[in-house]
Design an enzyme around this catalytic site. Structure first.
Site, PDB file in Angstrom:
ATOM      1  N   TYR A  99       0.838  -1.214   0.000  1.00  0.00           N
ATOM      2  CA  TYR A  99       0.000   0.000   0.000  1.00  0.00           C
ATOM      3  C   TYR A  99       0.876   1.269   0.000  1.00  0.00           C
ATOM      4  CZ  TYR A  99      -3.786   3.134   1.560  1.00  0.00           C
ATOM      5  OH  TYR A  99      -4.708   4.150   1.678  1.00  0.00           O
TER       6      TYR A  99
ATOM      7  N   LYS B 230       1.172   4.221  -2.854  1.00  0.00           N
ATOM      8  CA  LYS B 230       0.846   5.617  -2.552  1.00  0.00           C
ATOM      9  C   LYS B 230       2.055   6.536  -2.768  1.00  0.00           C
ATOM     10  CE  LYS B 230      -3.473   4.905  -1.514  1.00  0.00           C
ATOM     11  NZ  LYS B 230      -4.513   5.363  -2.450  1.00  0.00           N
TER      12      LYS B 230
HETATM   13  P1  NAD Z   1     -13.368   2.699   0.770  1.00  0.00           P
HETATM   14  O1  NAD Z   1     -12.893   1.283   0.798  1.00  0.00           O
HETATM   15  O2  NAD Z   1     -14.393   3.114   1.753  1.00  0.00           O
HETATM   16  O3  NAD Z   1     -13.869   3.090  -0.701  1.00  0.00           O
HETATM   17  C1  NAD Z   1     -13.096   2.789  -1.828  1.00  0.00           C
HETATM   18  C2  NAD Z   1     -14.010   2.718  -3.045  1.00  0.00           C
HETATM   19  O4  NAD Z   1     -13.200   2.352  -4.176  1.00  0.00           O
HETATM   20  C3  NAD Z   1     -15.084   1.613  -2.896  1.00  0.00           C
HETATM   21  O5  NAD Z   1     -16.342   2.115  -3.299  1.00  0.00           O
HETATM   22  C4  NAD Z   1     -14.584   0.510  -3.812  1.00  0.00           C
HETATM   23  O6  NAD Z   1     -15.617  -0.288  -4.378  1.00  0.00           O
HETATM   24  C5  NAD Z   1     -13.872   1.330  -4.897  1.00  0.00           C
HETATM   25  N1  NAD Z   1     -12.908   0.522  -5.653  1.00  0.00           N
HETATM   26  C6  NAD Z   1     -12.056  -0.422  -5.175  1.00  0.00           C
HETATM   27  N2  NAD Z   1     -11.379  -0.971  -6.194  1.00  0.00           N
HETATM   28  C7  NAD Z   1     -11.801  -0.359  -7.330  1.00  0.00           C
HETATM   29  C8  NAD Z   1     -11.464  -0.495  -8.693  1.00  0.00           C
HETATM   30  N3  NAD Z   1     -10.559  -1.399  -9.105  1.00  0.00           N
HETATM   31  N4  NAD Z   1     -12.090   0.283  -9.606  1.00  0.00           N
HETATM   32  C9  NAD Z   1     -13.025   1.193  -9.214  1.00  0.00           C
HETATM   33  N5  NAD Z   1     -13.379   1.354  -7.922  1.00  0.00           N
HETATM   34  C10 NAD Z   1     -12.773   0.601  -6.995  1.00  0.00           C
HETATM   35  O7  NAD Z   1     -12.037   3.581   0.904  1.00  0.00           O
HETATM   36  P2  NAD Z   1     -11.828   5.098   1.382  1.00  0.00           P
HETATM   37  O8  NAD Z   1     -11.377   5.055   2.800  1.00  0.00           O
HETATM   38  O9  NAD Z   1     -12.972   5.933   0.994  1.00  0.00           O
HETATM   39  O10 NAD Z   1     -10.531   5.464   0.529  1.00  0.00           O
HETATM   40  C11 NAD Z   1     -10.582   6.211  -0.679  1.00  0.00           C
HETATM   41  C12 NAD Z   1      -9.143   6.519  -1.110  1.00  0.00           C
HETATM   42  O11 NAD Z   1      -8.479   7.238  -0.071  1.00  0.00           O
HETATM   43  C13 NAD Z   1      -8.301   5.265  -1.369  1.00  0.00           C
HETATM   44  O12 NAD Z   1      -7.434   5.491  -2.445  1.00  0.00           O
HETATM   45  C14 NAD Z   1      -7.521   5.119  -0.085  1.00  0.00           C
HETATM   46  O13 NAD Z   1      -6.314   4.402  -0.273  1.00  0.00           O
HETATM   47  C15 NAD Z   1      -7.285   6.571   0.270  1.00  0.00           C
HETATM   48  N6  NAD Z   1      -6.974   6.770   1.690  1.00  0.00           N
HETATM   49  C16 NAD Z   1      -7.885   6.434   2.653  1.00  0.00           C
HETATM   50  C17 NAD Z   1      -7.533   6.633   3.991  1.00  0.00           C
HETATM   51  C18 NAD Z   1      -8.469   6.295   5.115  1.00  0.00           C
HETATM   52  O14 NAD Z   1      -8.037   6.414   6.273  1.00  0.00           O
HETATM   53  N7  NAD Z   1      -9.699   5.890   4.878  1.00  0.00           N
HETATM   54  C19 NAD Z   1      -6.271   7.164   4.316  1.00  0.00           C
HETATM   55  C20 NAD Z   1      -5.401   7.507   3.296  1.00  0.00           C
HETATM   56  C21 NAD Z   1      -5.763   7.309   1.987  1.00  0.00           C
END
Ligand code: NAD
Length: 248
Positions: A156, A160
């Site tokens: 991961y 990133k």
């Molecule tokens: P989440 O798991 O709640 O939502 C992610 C969404 O992406 C889901 O709807 C999923 O179906 C969709 N998805 C997954 N694989 C996919 C694909 N191949 N094609 C299209 N859609 C796809 O995650 P989140 O927490 O909302 O995270 C969103 C972004 O923010 C991600 O890139 C994550 O790495 C990043 N992020 C999140 C956090 C956190 O603490 N939640 C921290 C840092 C970064």
């Protein structure tokens, strides 16, 4: 006038979490929306109804962002329907956390493909439209662990960190055509992704954060709005951390 009036944004992984919050924020500022996620499920359907009610044009596509051909196809179809695409938010992401000792090749490949290759796929797909428009704002969802690294997240964190290098390169390459490219690096945000972590781990994270809490998806969406809109017209090639001072 609303901040995104007359603009069209494409957001990947938009049916829940941070992607959904960004879609809601952009709609409230007048943007038309092209949303993608793996499936067009009940969540997605409800979101499209909710956003359409605000008066903007919204269309949701089932499309796997990690697949080059699907990215090309969805942008082609959406461009026919919407004409232009001004804003791209590469938000789709997954985790497959485990120590390197136990990490399989499949866990490595999946995370790199969904988190990093997807950013290449969608950016390639919208590039010629944005070049013709001489206008574009690309926002890539990185993470603080892409900057700091994290035990148990080698796949991961690498994906990133890769996004950061890609973002800075695209900003340099396309800047002369008025295309900006920035990354957001969220810290610990309360979504289904972090909900999977055990209660004690989530408490421990919150304790380590100077603001003493996890962030909300809406707090990330507000930064995405800044980067999408002309409020940030001279900001490009940057990584903005949204982490309550977790990483300074
Ligand atoms: P989440 O798991 O709640 O939502 C992610 C969404 O992406 C889901 O709807 C999923 O179906 C969709 N998805 C997954 N694989 C996919 C694909 N191949 N094609 C299209 N859609 C796809 O995650 P989140 O927490 O909302 O995270 C969103 C972004 O923010 C991600 O890139 C994550 O790495 C990043 N992020 C999140 C956090 C956190 O603490 N939640 C921290 C840092 C970064």
């Amino acid at each position: 006038m609303k901040l995104l009036e007359g603009k069209t944004a494409l957001i990947t992984g938009a049916s829940r979490g941070i992607g959904k919050a960004i879609a809601e924020k952009f709609a409230s500022e007048g943007a038309n929306l092209i949303l993608t996620d793996l499936f067009y499920d009940d969540n997605a359907r409800a979101l499209v109804e909710e956003l359409s009610a605000t008066g903007v044009k919204v269309k949701m596509y089932a499309s796997d962002a990690s697949k080059f051909d699907q990215a090309q196809a969805v942008v082609e179809e959406a461009a026919k329907e919407f004409g232009q695409i001004h804003i791209l938010v590469n938000n789709a992401g997954i985790t497959r956390d485990t120590l390197l000792m136990r990490m399989t090749e499949d866990q490595w490949d999946m995370v790199i493909n969904v988190n990093l290759k997807s950013v290449f796929n969608l950016t390639k797909a919208v590039q010629s439209l944005m070049l013709k428009q001489r206008y574009g704002s690309i926002i890539n969802m990185s993470s603080v662990v892409g900057v700091s690294g994290n035990a148990g997240q080698a796949n991961y964190s690498a994906s990133k960190a890769g996004i950061v290098g890609f973002t800075k390169s695209v900003a340099r390459e396309l800047g002369s055509r008025n295309i900006r490219c920035n990354a957001i690096a969220p810290g610990f945000i309360l979504t289904e992704m972090t909900d999977k972590l055990p209660e004690d781990v989530r408490k421990e994270w919150a304790e380590k954060i100077p603001l003493k809490r996890g962030g909300t998806p809406d707090e990330v969406a507000k930064v995405a709005l800044f980067l999408a809109s002309d409020l940030s017209s001279y900001v490009s090639g940057q990584v903005i951390q949204v982490c309550g001072a977790m990483l300074t």
